[in-house]
Motif scaffolding. Structure first.
Motif, PDB file in Angstrom:
ATOM      1  N   ASP A 177       3.786   9.431  -9.769  1.00 22.87           N
ATOM      2  CA  ASP A 177       4.032   8.204 -10.529  1.00 22.87           C
ATOM      3  C   ASP A 177       4.824   7.201  -9.693  1.00 22.87           C
ATOM      4  O   ASP A 177       4.582   5.994  -9.742  1.00 22.87           O
ATOM      5  CB  ASP A 177       4.811   8.510 -11.810  1.00 22.87           C
ATOM      6  N   GLY A 178       5.790   7.710  -8.918  1.00 21.25           N
ATOM      7  CA  GLY A 178       6.595   6.833  -8.084  1.00 21.25           C
ATOM      8  C   GLY A 178       5.793   6.145  -7.006  1.00 21.25           C
ATOM      9  O   GLY A 178       6.156   5.047  -6.548  1.00 21.25           O
ATOM     10  N   TYR A 179       4.712   6.765  -6.580  1.00 22.57           N
ATOM     11  CA  TYR A 179       3.855   6.185  -5.535  1.00 22.57           C
ATOM     12  C   TYR A 179       2.775   5.267  -6.096  1.00 22.57           C
ATOM     13  O   TYR A 179       2.079   4.600  -5.317  1.00 22.57           O
ATOM     14  CB  TYR A 179       3.189   7.307  -4.730  1.00 22.57           C
ATOM     15  N   ARG A 180       2.595   5.259  -7.407  1.00 20.58           N
ATOM     16  CA  ARG A 180       1.491   4.486  -7.975  1.00 20.58           C
ATOM     17  C   ARG A 180       1.525   2.995  -7.601  1.00 20.58           C
ATOM     18  O   ARG A 180       0.486   2.408  -7.290  1.00 20.58           O
ATOM     19  CB  ARG A 180       1.454   4.661  -9.489  1.00 20.58           C
ATOM     20  N   PRO A 181       2.693   2.319  -7.619  1.00 18.23           N
ATOM     21  CA  PRO A 181       2.690   0.911  -7.209  1.00 18.23           C
ATOM     22  C   PRO A 181       2.222   0.721  -5.771  1.00 18.23           C
ATOM     23  O   PRO A 181       1.495  -0.226  -5.462  1.00 18.23           O
ATOM     24  CB  PRO A 181       4.158   0.487  -7.386  1.00 18.23           C
ATOM     25  N   LEU A 182       2.627   1.614  -4.881  1.00 22.39           N
ATOM     26  CA  LEU A 182       2.224   1.543  -3.482  1.00 22.39           C
ATOM     27  C   LEU A 182       0.714   1.735  -3.345  1.00 22.39           C
ATOM     28  O   LEU A 182       0.031   0.979  -2.635  1.00 22.39           O
ATOM     29  CB  LEU A 182       2.981   2.612  -2.695  1.00 22.39           C
ATOM     30  N   LEU A 183       0.173   2.736  -4.015  1.00 23.94           N
ATOM     31  CA  LEU A 183      -1.264   3.001  -3.940  1.00 23.94           C
ATOM     32  C   LEU A 183      -2.063   1.840  -4.520  1.00 23.94           C
ATOM     33  O   LEU A 183      -3.112   1.454  -3.969  1.00 23.94           O
ATOM     34  CB  LEU A 183      -1.587   4.296  -4.674  1.00 23.94           C
ATOM     35  N   ALA A 184      -1.571   1.264  -5.615  1.00 20.19           N
ATOM     36  CA  ALA A 184      -2.268   0.132  -6.231  1.00 20.19           C
ATOM     37  C   ALA A 184      -2.257  -1.080  -5.310  1.00 20.19           C
ATOM     38  O   ALA A 184      -3.264  -1.797  -5.196  1.00 20.19           O
ATOM     39  CB  ALA A 184      -1.628  -0.209  -7.573  1.00 20.19           C
ATOM     40  N   ARG A 185      -1.122  -1.330  -4.623  1.00 17.24           N
ATOM     41  CA  ARG A 185      -1.069  -2.458  -3.694  1.00 17.24           C
ATOM     42  C   ARG A 185      -2.064  -2.276  -2.555  1.00 17.24           C
ATOM     43  O   ARG A 185      -2.715  -3.228  -2.124  1.00 17.24           O
ATOM     44  CB  ARG A 185       0.350  -2.616  -3.132  1.00 17.24           C
ATOM     45  N   ALA A 186      -2.160  -1.050  -2.052  1.00 14.03           N
ATOM     46  CA  ALA A 186      -3.109  -0.794  -0.965  1.00 14.03           C
ATOM     47  C   ALA A 186      -4.540  -1.062  -1.423  1.00 14.03           C
ATOM     48  O   ALA A 186      -5.324  -1.721  -0.726  1.00 14.03           O
ATOM     49  CB  ALA A 186      -2.959   0.635  -0.467  1.00 14.03           C
ATOM     50  N   ALA A 187      -4.900  -0.562  -2.598  1.00 16.15           N
ATOM     51  CA  ALA A 187      -6.258  -0.757  -3.107  1.00 16.15           C
ATOM     52  C   ALA A 187      -6.532  -2.227  -3.410  1.00 16.15           C
ATOM     53  O   ALA A 187      -7.612  -2.752  -3.091  1.00 16.15           O
ATOM     54  CB  ALA A 187      -6.473   0.100  -4.358  1.00 16.15           C
ATOM     55  N   ASP A 188      -5.559  -2.915  -4.000  1.00 17.33           N
ATOM     56  CA  ASP A 188      -5.745  -4.336  -4.313  1.00 17.33           C
ATOM     57  C   ASP A 188      -5.899  -5.161  -3.042  1.00 17.33           C
ATOM     58  O   ASP A 188      -6.697  -6.105  -2.997  1.00 17.33           O
ATOM     59  CB  ASP A 188      -4.571  -4.856  -5.132  1.00 17.33           C
ATOM     60  N   GLY A 189      -5.136  -4.818  -2.002  1.00 14.91           N
ATOM     61  CA  GLY A 189      -5.269  -5.533  -0.740  1.00 14.91           C
ATOM     62  C   GLY A 189      -6.647  -5.375  -0.131  1.00 14.91           C
ATOM     63  O   GLY A 189      -7.223  -6.331   0.410  1.00 14.91           O
ATOM     64  N   ILE A 190      -7.194  -4.170  -0.228  1.00 16.02           N
ATOM     65  CA  ILE A 190      -8.550  -3.922   0.271  1.00 16.02           C
ATOM     66  C   ILE A 190      -9.557  -4.764  -0.503  1.00 16.02           C
ATOM     67  O   ILE A 190     -10.464  -5.377   0.069  1.00 16.02           O
ATOM     68  CB  ILE A 190      -8.876  -2.423   0.174  1.00 16.02           C
ATOM     69  N   ARG A 191      -9.404  -4.806  -1.814  1.00 16.71           N
ATOM     70  CA  ARG A 191     -10.326  -5.617  -2.626  1.00 16.71           C
ATOM     71  C   ARG A 191     -10.230  -7.097  -2.259  1.00 16.71           C
ATOM     72  O   ARG A 191     -11.244  -7.795  -2.129  1.00 16.71           O
ATOM     73  CB  ARG A 191     -10.013  -5.430  -4.108  1.00 16.71           C
ATOM     74  N   GLU A 192      -8.994  -7.583  -2.086  1.00 15.52           N
ATOM     75  CA  GLU A 192      -8.805  -9.010  -1.789  1.00 15.52           C
ATOM     76  C   GLU A 192      -9.360  -9.392  -0.433  1.00 15.52           C
ATOM     77  O   GLU A 192      -9.742 -10.546  -0.220  1.00 15.52           O
ATOM     78  CB  GLU A 192      -7.316  -9.364  -1.868  1.00 15.52           C
ATOM     79  N   ALA A 193      -9.426  -8.442   0.491  1.00 14.41           N
ATOM     80  CA  ALA A 193      -9.986  -8.746   1.815  1.00 14.41           C
ATOM     81  C   ALA A 193     -11.455  -9.131   1.720  1.00 14.41           C
ATOM     82  O   ALA A 193     -11.963  -9.872   2.566  1.00 14.41           O
ATOM     83  CB  ALA A 193      -9.801  -7.552   2.750  1.00 14.41           C
ATOM     84  N   GLY A 194     -12.156  -8.631   0.705  1.00 15.88           N
ATOM     85  CA  GLY A 194     -13.523  -9.041   0.454  1.00 15.88           C
ATOM     86  C   GLY A 194     -14.544  -8.524   1.447  1.00 15.88           C
ATOM     87  O   GLY A 194     -15.662  -9.057   1.504  1.00 15.88           O
TER      88      GLY A 194
END
Length: 265
Positions: A177-194
């Protein structure tokens, strides 16, 4: 128990503090599951790997053993020098500032390091250096000590480290649970790269037994402890040691190694 709030990639002093004792870091930090390395290699179109934030070369050596040719990028010259000592080629730079000079790769990997990279700029840079079908794979160890040890560490951290824990809502229910924000940021960054397919999350569960001395040797390599004054660190180590003694002088650590990964379109 680690938590990741805010923007870790902006905390450059902490990000570049691990090289103060590179030998200890390399000696005590655990390697990654062989099954993880094998799965990443199998999902890549070739053997050319760029290791972002390669540190002392822990995962770089594992990918080399799996048949890959590895180039490391590492901002800390002390960590880079240690990695070169084991035959890993390393260039000193942050990933965002690193110049690929026309080189391309089949995989961009980052072992417990991608949170020190701007998640969007890093994914864009990864897309620029990946061949079509190449894979970005960022991975982290998530560890869960026995409850008695976790409770003792949390108590002494709160007492000794100003502002711990950083979030107002209280500690996470589990380490993952403590890592969830970090994992979400990584995934969101990948999506935003397009430039990638939809990110996936892979997980690998495993365990390791630690003696008291083994865990106290590794504990000072934790990012939250690397910049503490010696007396504060000594207090934390003393209480951690007492907690381990109270549960028999050793313990089994539950690990989950989590990979956030996507293929270059």
């Amino acid at each position: 128990m680690p938590t990741f709030e805010g923007a870790p990639h902006e905390a450059r002093q902490m990000a570049e503090s691990f090289g103060e004792d590179a030998e200890r870091y390399d000696r005590t930090r655990p390697a990654y599951p062989d099954a993880m390395v094998e799965r990443i290699v199998a999902a890549c179109p070739g053997p050319e790997v760029l290791d972002v934030g390669c540190g002392t070369g822990i995962e770089a050596r594992q990918f080399r053993s799996a048949g890959c040719r590895v180039l490391g990028v590492e901002p800390d010259p002390r960590m880079a020098a240690f990695a070169r000592g084991s035959g890993i080629e390393v260039e000193v730079a942050t990933f965002e500032a690193w110049h690929p000079a026309g080189r391309t790769f089949d995989a961009v990997v980052a072992g417990t390091a991608w949170h020190w990279v701007d998640p969007v700029a890093g994914a864009v840079k990864a897309a620029e250096v990946l061949r079509p079908g190449g894979r970005l794979a960022a991975f982290w160890h998530v560890f869960e000590p026995p409850p008695a040890l976790a409770g003792a560490l949390a108590e002494v951290y709160r007492r000794v480290i100003p502002g711990f824990p950083p979030q107002e809502s209280g500690p996470p229910k589990t380490a993952l649970d403590g890592y969830r924000p970090l994992l979400a940021r990584a995934a969101d960054g990948i999506r935003e790269a397009g430039a990638f397919g939809e990110p996936e999350e892979w997980r690998f569960d495993w365990q390791r037994f630690y003696t008291r001395d083994e865990w106290l040797d590794q504990l000072p390599t934790s990012g939250i402890l690397t910049r503490l004054p010696p007396d504060a660190l000594s207090e934390i180590l003393a209480e951690a040691g007492a907690a381990i003694d109270a549960i028999g002088g050793g313990f089994t650590m539950a690990y989950v190694t989590v990979v956030v990964t996507a293929a270059r379109l």
